[in-house]
Design an enzyme around this catalytic site. Sequence first.
Site, short mmCIF file in Angstrom:
data_model
loop_
_atom_site.label_atom_id
_atom_site.label_comp_id
_atom_site.label_asym_id
_atom_site.label_seq_id
_atom_site.Cartn_x
_atom_site.Cartn_y
_atom_site.Cartn_z
NE ARG A 190 -1.29 -5.08 -1.40
CZ ARG A 190 -1.92 -3.92 -1.00
NH1 ARG A 190 -2.64 -3.38 -1.81
NH2 ARG A 190 -1.45 -3.22 0.22
CG ASP A 216 -2.97 0.59 7.74
OD1 ASP A 216 -3.82 1.26 7.84
OD2 ASP A 216 -3.00 -0.50 7.19
CG ASP A 235 2.57 -6.40 7.97
OD1 ASP A 235 2.01 -6.06 6.83
OD2 ASP A 235 1.77 -6.83 8.96
NE ARG A 254 -8.47 -4.45 4.42
CZ ARG A 254 -7.71 -4.57 3.38
NH1 ARG A 254 -6.53 -5.33 3.20
NH2 ARG A 254 -7.68 -3.66 2.15
CG ASP A 282 0.26 -2.24 10.41
OD1 ASP A 282 1.05 -1.65 9.75
OD2 ASP A 282 -0.55 -2.90 9.89
N GLY A 322 0.81 -1.24 -0.04
CA GLY A 322 0.13 0.07 -0.14
C GLY A 322 0.87 1.30 -0.03
CB THR A 356 1.86 1.18 6.11
OG1 THR A 356 0.59 0.79 6.47
CG2 THR A 356 2.65 0.61 7.49
P1 ADP Z 1 2.29 -4.10 2.60
O1 ADP Z 1 3.57 -4.21 2.26
O2 ADP Z 1 1.68 -2.80 2.53
O3 ADP Z 1 1.82 -5.07 3.89
P2 ADP Z 1 1.35 -6.47 0.86
O4 ADP Z 1 1.29 -7.35 2.19
O5 ADP Z 1 0.46 -6.61 -0.03
O6 ADP Z 1 1.70 -4.84 1.35
O7 ADP Z 1 2.85 -6.95 0.61
C1 ADP Z 1 3.50 -6.18 -0.36
C2 ADP Z 1 4.01 -7.25 -1.33
O8 ADP Z 1 5.27 -7.99 -0.70
C3 ADP Z 1 3.36 -8.40 -1.93
O9 ADP Z 1 2.66 -8.30 -2.93
C4 ADP Z 1 4.32 -9.57 -2.26
O10 ADP Z 1 5.19 -9.44 -3.56
C5 ADP Z 1 5.45 -9.12 -1.06
N1 ADP Z 1 5.17 -10.19 -0.09
C6 ADP Z 1 4.42 -10.09 0.96
N2 ADP Z 1 4.42 -11.41 1.69
C7 ADP Z 1 5.69 -11.85 1.29
C8 ADP Z 1 6.25 -13.38 1.58
N3 ADP Z 1 5.64 -13.91 2.60
N4 ADP Z 1 7.31 -13.76 1.13
C9 ADP Z 1 7.71 -12.88 0.31
N5 ADP Z 1 7.35 -11.80 -0.50
C10 ADP Z 1 5.92 -11.30 0.23
#
Ligand code: ADP
Length: 319
Positions: free
Chosen positions: A72, A127, A103, A171, A129, A11, A125
């Site tokens: 993503r 959030d 995260d 969330r 968090d 995000g 982020t």
């Molecule tokens: P944020 O970073 O805002 O929490 P996301 O949870 O969508 O957003 O994570 C962003 C991107 O990070 C994902 O689209 C993916 O490419 C990568 N990512 C998330 N979780 C994992 C994981 N367990 N292993 C490898 N890459 C990950």
Amino acid sequence: MKRIAVLTSGGDAPGMNAAVRAVVRKAIYHGLEVYGVYQGYSGLINGNIKKLDLGSVGDIIHRGGTILHSARCLEFKTEEGQLKGIEQLKKHGIEGLVVIGGDGSYQGAVKLTEKGFPCIGLPGTIDNDIPGTDYTIGFDTALNTVVRAIDQIRDTATSHDRTFIIEVMGRHAGDIALWAGVAGGAETVLIPEKTDSLEDVWNRLQNGVQRGKKHSIIVLAEGVGKADDLARDLKEKFGLETRVSVLGHIQRGGSPTGFDRVLASRFGAKAVELLLEGKGGRCVGIVNGELVDHDIIEILKEKSEPTMDLYTLSKQLSI
Ligand code: ADP
């Protein structure tokens, strides 16, 4: 280390640009070359990587969103995707990567680190968090956006003697709702970390009515439920008419506040310092006003907690 790269992922958050700018300028200041990876991990896999110079990050400190774009990318969750990413980094002669995101993005940085590629995570982020930091890049801006919205809704709530339910982002984390609720003088703040029954909400509203209040503001974090459902329940159970306002994506955008710009600049510079010291697998934060860095694998085992004394205060100040 001669050449590093930076990407934004997950995000978007206001202040990410200020962080990118700080990474680029601090790195060049120390004689490094810097590359920008566009579209997060998806761009990393596809080799959407371009050299950045001092001018590439000019005129962006005040802009929301991220000039590097975000994405993503499911493929990056697979080992194959991660290996493709490392291959691209190596092909460009890049020896260290700064990942700005939430995260999920940190998890990606962990995977690269575990495969021997030095990564530094910066918490970006709205959030707030991410464990290991009191503030994330973008939170202060989102908070101020929500507070402005509450102020504006309060004008109409007062004029029409109405109760408003304002649904905000969050969330899993209630920080935006909690901080904005306190700053906006909301009567009730509902966050995912705490359970309030419908009766609790009703009783609080009634306390206000008994002392002559004719309008009220309820701030609801989206993780608790939908504002429309709460409005329906209050109507069905207690006959209370409310108005709903779902703030949505306006909370993500906008020019970052001074606080977020300074935070992002400090975080970006710190990331470069860590890479220059030969450190990877770290993430940067601010705790009690001091810049800190932690082991990124260890920090993800922890949980970011909302400021619970603020929750108590919000109840005490809105009796
Ligand atoms: P944020 O970073 O805002 O929490 P996301 O949870 O969508 O957003 O994570 C962003 C991107 O990070 C994902 O689209 C993916 O490419 C990568 N990512 C998330 N979780 C994992 C994981 N367990 N292993 C490898 N890459 C990950």
